[in-house]
Design a protein around this motif. Sequence first.
Motif, PDB file in Angstrom:
ATOM      1  N   LYS A 166       0.815  -1.221   0.000  1.00 53.47           N
ATOM      2  CA  LYS A 166       0.000   0.000   0.000  1.00 53.47           C
ATOM      3  C   LYS A 166       0.849   1.272   0.000  1.00 53.47           C
ATOM      4  CE  LYS A 166      -3.476  -2.440   2.754  1.00 53.47           C
ATOM      5  NZ  LYS A 166      -4.180  -2.468   4.079  1.00 53.47           N
ATOM      6  N   GLU A 167       2.180   1.107  -0.056  1.00 50.12           N
ATOM      7  CA  GLU A 167       3.052   2.265   0.130  1.00 50.12           C
ATOM      8  C   GLU A 167       3.634   2.844  -1.158  1.00 50.12           C
ATOM      9  OE1 GLU A 167       5.950   1.545   3.165  1.00 50.12           O
ATOM     10  OE2 GLU A 167       4.431   1.156   4.704  1.00 50.12           O
ATOM     11  N   GLY A 168       3.115   2.438  -2.295  1.00 49.29           N
ATOM     12  CA  GLY A 168       3.506   3.075  -3.549  1.00 49.29           C
ATOM     13  C   GLY A 168       4.845   2.665  -4.128  1.00 49.29           C
ATOM     14  N   ASP A 222      10.954   3.596  -4.482  1.00 49.86           N
ATOM     15  CA  ASP A 222       9.843   4.278  -3.827  1.00 49.86           C
ATOM     16  C   ASP A 222       9.171   5.236  -4.806  1.00 49.86           C
ATOM     17  OD1 ASP A 222      11.436   6.616  -3.934  1.00 49.86           O
ATOM     18  OD2 ASP A 222      12.241   6.263  -1.916  1.00 49.86           O
ATOM     19  N   SER A 223       8.175   5.969  -4.334  1.00 46.58           N
ATOM     20  CA  SER A 223       7.392   6.840  -5.209  1.00 46.58           C
ATOM     21  C   SER A 223       8.211   7.994  -5.779  1.00 46.58           C
ATOM     22  CB  SER A 223       6.182   7.390  -4.451  1.00 46.58           C
ATOM     23  OG  SER A 223       6.613   8.089  -3.290  1.00 46.58           O
TER      24      SER A 223
END
Length: 319
Positions: A166-168, A222-223
């Motif tokens: 859920k953390e992109g 990461d994003s």
Amino acid sequence: MTNANKQEYGQFCEQNPDMPVFLQPWWLDAVYHEGWDALLYKEKDNILAAMPYGRHKKYGFTTILQPKLTPTTGLWIAYPENQKRINRYSLEIKAMEFFAEQTDKLKPAYFQSMLHFSFTSWLGFYWHGYKQTTRYTYRFTHIEDLDYTFSQIDSSVKKRIRKLEKEGFVIRTDLPLKEFYDINAKTYQRQGMQCPFSFAEFEAVERAAASRGMSRRYSISDSLGKVHSVSYVVGKGEVWQGIFSGSDPECRSSNAATLLLWHILEDAHSQGCKEYNFNGSVIKSIETFIRHFGAEQTPYMMIEKHYSKLYTFLKRLKG
């Protein structure tokens, strides 16, 4: 290696499709930069076993060592179909004794090899003065049943995977080769060590594996595009092999490597893989991480023989 001998070994590999990728001629060409050879055990002109090897220079001595980026090598035996147990054991011993005697004639300063986990005996080598150390790998052997695979994972790791999903994070398979290598190298730099293989050595393996559709370079970012971890896998068909994994020390606390590994298992499942071999490790922190994924602990053997007392002294001195 003579062309005739190399051709015979190649034919032996073709006739034994279950041979690990690490014993295939194309893999040996990629990892043995100074060339390689193979010992062939025959009965009635039929090759029943083979042991490829390569010579290395270390501390000024000629040695026979496990090649880099290669978890197992050693020998391979083509057991006749429906062979009785007593005859199977006899073949193993005769082949191993033959290889031990032939290696003695090569007169290396030191010999080392990691045998495939399917071998449970090393008697033929033992009787010729070799030593054995048991090592461990972890394997998922039911990747075709992904629900079962997930059920074996430690509950805390399951929660971490679901949270990370859920953390992109973004998973890629096209990270530039040098950047991929450099992320892995940072794992060693954090410990004040050099990466045990060079970029050129990795590039040679990658080129050979990619040309056969067996290279799988996974990275997770990461994003913001920051790469946290990478994992290099070689595989096609039913068996995939983990070669190495590494993380950027600045991002270790993100636990992104956990999500990356689960994605690899999902990808392996989707492509018909039945067995995933982590290929190690006996390093405590790595073993703990892998063990919590619930894979099957599998012992395998490292065999070695010291021929030169001076080489042994220098090896111990340099750690």
